[in-house]
Design an enzyme around this catalytic site. Structure first.
Site, PDB file in Angstrom:
ATOM      1  N   ASP A 198      48.478  62.592  57.018  1.00 15.30           N
ATOM      2  CA  ASP A 198      47.370  61.643  57.144  1.00 15.30           C
ATOM      3  C   ASP A 198      46.391  62.209  58.173  1.00 15.30           C
ATOM      4  O   ASP A 198      46.758  62.430  59.331  1.00 15.30           O
ATOM      5  CB  ASP A 198      47.937  60.286  57.615  1.00 15.30           C
ATOM      6  CG  ASP A 198      46.878  59.204  57.665  1.00 15.30           C
ATOM      7  OD1 ASP A 198      45.675  59.533  57.719  1.00 15.30           O
ATOM      8  OD2 ASP A 198      47.256  58.014  57.675  1.00 15.30           O
ATOM      9  N   ASP A 252      42.307  61.404  52.430  1.00 17.21           N
ATOM     10  CA  ASP A 252      42.911  61.965  53.644  1.00 17.21           C
ATOM     11  C   ASP A 252      44.425  61.831  53.733  1.00 17.21           C
ATOM     12  O   ASP A 252      45.004  62.112  54.764  1.00 17.21           O
ATOM     13  CB  ASP A 252      42.221  61.385  54.887  1.00 17.21           C
ATOM     14  CG  ASP A 252      42.920  60.167  55.454  1.00 17.21           C
ATOM     15  OD1 ASP A 252      43.407  59.345  54.666  1.00 17.21           O
ATOM     16  OD2 ASP A 252      42.975  60.049  56.682  1.00 17.21           O
ATOM     17  N   GLU A 253      45.058  61.432  52.645  1.00 15.54           N
ATOM     18  CA  GLU A 253      46.513  61.241  52.694  1.00 15.54           C
ATOM     19  C   GLU A 253      47.196  61.890  51.508  1.00 15.54           C
ATOM     20  O   GLU A 253      46.679  61.837  50.393  1.00 15.54           O
ATOM     21  CB  GLU A 253      46.837  59.743  52.597  1.00 15.54           C
ATOM     22  CG  GLU A 253      46.959  59.057  53.913  1.00 15.54           C
ATOM     23  CD  GLU A 253      47.439  57.633  53.738  1.00 15.54           C
ATOM     24  OE1 GLU A 253      48.587  57.450  53.326  1.00 15.54           O
ATOM     25  OE2 GLU A 253      46.646  56.705  54.002  1.00 15.54           O
ATOM     26  N   CYS A 306      31.050  50.127  45.692  1.00 19.38           N
ATOM     27  CA  CYS A 306      30.393  51.080  46.590  1.00 19.38           C
ATOM     28  C   CYS A 306      30.962  52.490  46.515  1.00 19.38           C
ATOM     29  O   CYS A 306      30.464  53.388  47.162  1.00 19.38           O
ATOM     30  CB  CYS A 306      30.466  50.579  48.029  1.00 19.38           C
ATOM     31  SG  CYS A 306      32.148  50.602  48.653  1.00 19.38           S
ATOM     32  N   HIS A 314      38.284  45.319  52.713  1.00 21.71           N
ATOM     33  CA  HIS A 314      37.136  45.850  51.989  1.00 21.71           C
ATOM     34  C   HIS A 314      36.575  44.791  51.035  1.00 21.71           C
ATOM     35  O   HIS A 314      35.364  44.615  50.927  1.00 21.71           O
ATOM     36  CB  HIS A 314      37.548  47.106  51.231  1.00 21.71           C
ATOM     37  CG  HIS A 314      36.389  47.871  50.715  1.00 21.71           C
ATOM     38  ND1 HIS A 314      35.578  48.632  51.542  1.00 21.71           N
ATOM     39  CD2 HIS A 314      35.860  47.954  49.478  1.00 21.71           C
ATOM     40  CE1 HIS A 314      34.620  49.157  50.818  1.00 21.71           C
ATOM     41  NE2 HIS A 314      34.767  48.767  49.565  1.00 21.71           N
ATOM     42  N   HIS A 318      32.809  43.018  50.986  1.00 22.23           N
ATOM     43  CA  HIS A 318      31.861  42.762  49.889  1.00 22.23           C
ATOM     44  C   HIS A 318      31.567  41.268  49.761  1.00 22.23           C
ATOM     45  O   HIS A 318      30.467  40.867  49.420  1.00 22.23           O
ATOM     46  CB  HIS A 318      32.386  43.335  48.584  1.00 22.23           C
ATOM     47  CG  HIS A 318      32.209  44.821  48.501  1.00 22.23           C
ATOM     48  ND1 HIS A 318      30.966  45.418  48.589  1.00 22.23           N
ATOM     49  CD2 HIS A 318      33.097  45.826  48.384  1.00 22.23           C
ATOM     50  CE1 HIS A 318      31.109  46.737  48.514  1.00 22.23           C
ATOM     51  NE2 HIS A 318      32.390  47.007  48.401  1.00 22.23           N
TER      52      HIS A 318
HETATM   53  N1  DCP Z   1      38.470  54.080  55.232  1.00 22.55           N
HETATM   54  C1  DCP Z   1      37.476  53.202  54.853  1.00 22.55           C
HETATM   55  N2  DCP Z   1      37.674  51.856  54.958  1.00 22.55           N
HETATM   56  C2  DCP Z   1      38.824  51.382  55.429  1.00 22.55           C
HETATM   57  C3  DCP Z   1      39.852  52.259  55.828  1.00 22.55           C
HETATM   58  C4  DCP Z   1      39.644  53.627  55.726  1.00 22.55           C
HETATM   59  O1  DCP Z   1      36.420  53.637  54.399  1.00 22.55           O
HETATM   60  N3  DCP Z   1      38.985  50.069  55.525  1.00 22.55           N
HETATM   61  C5  DCP Z   1      38.194  55.534  55.171  1.00 22.55           C
HETATM   62  C6  DCP Z   1      37.688  56.059  56.510  1.00 22.55           C
HETATM   63  C7  DCP Z   1      38.831  56.770  57.101  1.00 22.55           C
HETATM   64  C8  DCP Z   1      39.580  57.249  55.878  1.00 22.55           C
HETATM   65  O2  DCP Z   1      39.352  56.263  54.872  1.00 22.55           O
HETATM   66  O3  DCP Z   1      38.417  57.833  57.935  1.00 22.55           O
HETATM   67  C9  DCP Z   1      41.064  57.399  56.104  1.00 22.55           C
HETATM   68  O4  DCP Z   1      41.637  56.147  56.451  1.00 22.55           O
HETATM   69  P1  DCP Z   1      42.784  56.027  57.522  1.00 22.55           P
HETATM   70  O5  DCP Z   1      43.363  54.658  57.450  1.00 22.55           O
HETATM   71  O6  DCP Z   1      43.720  57.182  57.373  1.00 22.55           O
HETATM   72  O7  DCP Z   1      42.038  56.081  58.885  1.00 22.55           O
HETATM   73  P2  DCP Z   1      41.549  57.300  59.704  1.00 22.55           P
HETATM   74  O8  DCP Z   1      41.888  58.598  59.052  1.00 22.55           O
HETATM   75  O9  DCP Z   1      40.111  57.126  60.002  1.00 22.55           O
HETATM   76  O10 DCP Z   1      42.356  57.139  61.046  1.00 22.55           O
HETATM   77  P3  DCP Z   1      43.905  57.389  61.323  1.00 22.55           P
HETATM   78  O11 DCP Z   1      44.537  57.870  60.063  1.00 22.55           O
HETATM   79  O12 DCP Z   1      43.913  58.419  62.389  1.00 22.55           O
HETATM   80  O13 DCP Z   1      44.431  56.069  61.784  1.00 22.55           O
HETATM   81 MG    MG Z   2      43.834  59.012  58.358  1.00 22.69          MG
END
Ligand code: DCP
Ligand code: MG
Length: 618
Positions: A105, A196-197, A543, A558, A562
């Site tokens: 992640d 990202d995962e 979106c 999310h 909206h």
């Molecule tokens: N994302 C988004 N809306 C959300 C949650 C996430 O648009 N409600 C997007 C932005 C994040 C990406 O997805 O950068 C990855 O989500 P993560 O939950 O993995 O969050 P991050 O990577 O930002 O932080 P971390 O994983 O370090 O907690």
């Molecule tokens: Mg992340």
């Protein structure tokens, strides 16, 4: 003050929105302060009312379960104890400790990409997004309670120095592709669940190169950093469910290894809060806590008889498997289509002849779409939107797989008849739970063994689609709201959609998803504009944001976003109206100040146009 209870003095303490739910990097945050800010800034708004409605909905679900629980006799409980024991033995037999799964992640992904682009942002509190909503926040910002899916203006209140950067999805996709290049070297069949995962089965890499899971994780993190300049966190465990939990433990830029050992797994799970498990969201967490006192995974086993007594078979299998620390271990072979649907919007009518004519047309379209793809399904969902924009869904699980227009129509007609009289502006049909193409059999798919349920991602995910977690509907006719295509407007139009989803360990998370989707739709109270669908299972139709399975809480947030947006638009129409007729009122110094404060960086009319009621100095 003396006469008031503490709850009345501090109403924000019981105001639990997604914004007050901690993410990685928020451990030291003053939760009550965040709750108070969110409460004060949203009090009196439509968002707030919607949150209250959702709360009421959860409360109702909890009361129903409590009533069911109160009716259980000692004899009943002894009976369910035996069932639970049998299930546990069967689940335990399915345990596979031979695989090494890795969950990666990226850390503060969008924010990290922006910092890479503009290094002067490094070390500063940063939010990606705008005044209406932020997608993520840097770890520096999280210390203030700022987090993903929070409206930007609330985030700025929590962290006045917060820097906002607008989103740029091309950039994130580019970096995501770079990470996937690395993943492929470790597992060509890796399962990406979002930009990202990803899950990687590194069993072969470990044995071929004589490396431990820990070593592979460290090497992979280094390779990702070399390729992208970004850090990620990794979890290593014998199954995907546990690997995902583990990747969050040492965030950011860390890793956590859970050994392939039953004792280690059981110790790990014993005190793990259930909310950490993908698929257990706010509703499920509250239900299990308030009805059964379950807060940790271990509590699932301690209360196994009651779990089996109060929840459907598949839900209780899921809860017990959580208690045992079981999760997906096999790489799914293919990425199967999950559902197929079609729907039509038309001028509202209560004329039953017309309604059944429309239903026949829709059944024909669905049947022809299914036949083109040689699909046979056994779960049929009817979706209705009433003339007052209330969305209802009714589903039936059939004893056999069907695809002909006649069979679809017969079942759909039964579902619709049960709703009459009704005035409708939309009818939709959706088929899911498809026959396994390879087997070409028409066996009763309910005859699955528990080990099949645990080991095969697709079987349990599909089964879950039909489950109402509360077990309120014990009959075949279940309330269900998920993945149905949405269309707006009052003129007749057709909207067809097919959803397919990558198989993943997060499939069980649909359990949470399904209830959340229902929550949202019910809570929307018929607001036609706030319903979203997840195209291909993970792309927001409104979106384009990608939030795959496993992001259940984020999906809820999310959808809320909206909803807030559509309410804002409604509200801003009122504001515009007011501006014309109440110029004097709007030119007061107070309102001028408010406009200035919220105009910065906002693409739309700032969301605080409707969030300001009842705002106080904090
Ligand atoms: N994302 C988004 N809306 C959300 C949650 C996430 O648009 N409600 C997007 C932005 C994040 C990406 O997805 O950068 C990855 O989500 P993560 O939950 O993995 O969050 P991050 O990577 O930002 O932080 P971390 O994983 O370090 O907690
Ligand atoms: Mg992340």
């Amino acid at each position: 003050m003396d006469s008031k209870s503490e709850g009345e003095d501090r109403p924000w303490q019981s105001y639990h929105t997604a914004y007050t739910n901690a993410k990685a990097g928020m451990e030291g945050v003053d939760k009550e302060k965040v709750q108070k800010v969110v409460y004060e800034m949203s009090k009196g708004s439509k968002y707030f009312e919607n949150e209250q409605r959702k709360e009421a909905y959860i409360k109702q679900k909890i009361e129903n379960l409590q009533q069911q629980r109160a009716k259980l006799t000692d004899k009943d409980i002894a009976h369910f104890q035996k069932i639970a024991e049998k299930k546990i033995v069967e689940l335990e037999a399915s345990r596979d400790l031979t695989k090494t799964w890795l969950h990666t992640d990226m850390d503060a992904f969008y924010a990290a990409v922006e910092i890479l682009d503009n290094p002067s942002l490094k070390g500063k509190p940063l939010a990606v997004g705008g005044m209406s909503m932020i997608c993520t926040a840097s770890y520096e910002a999280r210390k203030f309670g700022v987090r993903a899916a929070m409206p930007g203006f609330i985030a700025r209140k929590l962290c006045p120095d917060l820097i906002f950067v607008p989103t740029n999805f091309d950039k994130y996709t580019h970096f995501s592709e770079l990470t996937r290049k690395v993943f492929r070297q470790y597992d060509p069949n890796f399962i990406a669940t979002s930009l990202d995962e990803a899950y990687l089965n590194v069993t072969d890499v470990c044995s071929e190169r004589g490396l431990s899971g820990e070593e592979v994780a460290a090497e992979l993190r280094g390779a990702i950093y070399d390729e992208t300049g970004l850090t990620c966190s990794v979890g290593v465990a014998p199954n995907r469910m546990l690997a995902k939990v583990c990747s969050d433990i040492n965030k950011p830029n860390g890793q956590f290894i859970l050994l392939n050992d039953r004792g280690a797994v059981m110790t790990f799970i014993s005190s793990l809060p259930i909310r950490k498990i993908g698929g257990i969201g706010k509703v499920t967490e509250h239900m299990l806590r308030d009805v059964l006192g379950i807060t940790t995974c271990d509590d699932m086993l301690k209360n196994s008889a009651l779990v089996c007594a109060l929840f459907s078979d598949l839900s209780s299998d899921f809860f017990l498997s959580v208690g045992l620390g079981l999760g997906g271990t096999h790489t799914p072979e293919n990425r199967m289509r999950k559902s197929i649907s079609t729907e039509r919007t038309f001028t509202a009518t209560s004329d039953t002849t017309l309604l059944f004519q429309k239903l026949a047309d829709i059944a024909e379209t669905l049947s022809s779409d299914m036949q083109k793809e040689n699909l046979w399904g056994r779960n049929l969902t009817l979706k209705l939107k009433t003339s007052s924009f209330e969305v209802k869904t009714r589903a039936v699980s059939l004893q056999k797989y069907i695809s002909s227009k006649e069979e679809i129509l017969t079942n759909a007609t039964n579902l619709l008849k049960a709703e009459l009289p009704v005035s409708l502006r939309l009818i939709g049909l959706r088929m899911s739970q498809f026959r396994d193409e390879d087997k070409h059999t028409l066996v009763d798919p309910t005859q699955k063994t528990l080990s099949e349920f645990i080991l095969s991602g697709s079987s349990h995910s599909k089964a879950y689609e039909n489950q109402d977690i509360s077990s309120e509907n014990s009959s075949d006719y279940l309330l269900e709201d998920k993945n149905l295509c949405e269309s707006d407007g009052t003129r007749e139009k057709e909207h067809r959609c097919v959803t397919s989803e990558p198989e993943s360990s997060s499939k069980r998370e649909e359990l949470g998803d399904s209830s959340s989707a229902k929550d949202i739709n019910e809570a929307c109270g018929g607001n036609a504009n706030c319903e979203i669908q997840w195209v291909d299972g993970y792309i927001c139709s409104k979106c384009g944001i990608e939030l795959p399975l496993g992001f259940e809480e984020e999906r809820r947030e999310h959808a809320d976003y909206h909803l807030a947006q559509s309410l804002q638009q409604e509200e801003s129409a009122h504001v515009a109206h007011d501006k014309v007729y109440h110029k004097l009122e709007h030119s007061s110094p107070k309102s001028r100040k408010k406009q200035k404060a919220s105009s910065q960086g906002a693409k739309f009319i700032p969301i605080d146009a409707f969030f300001t009621k009842g705002k106080k100095n904090l």
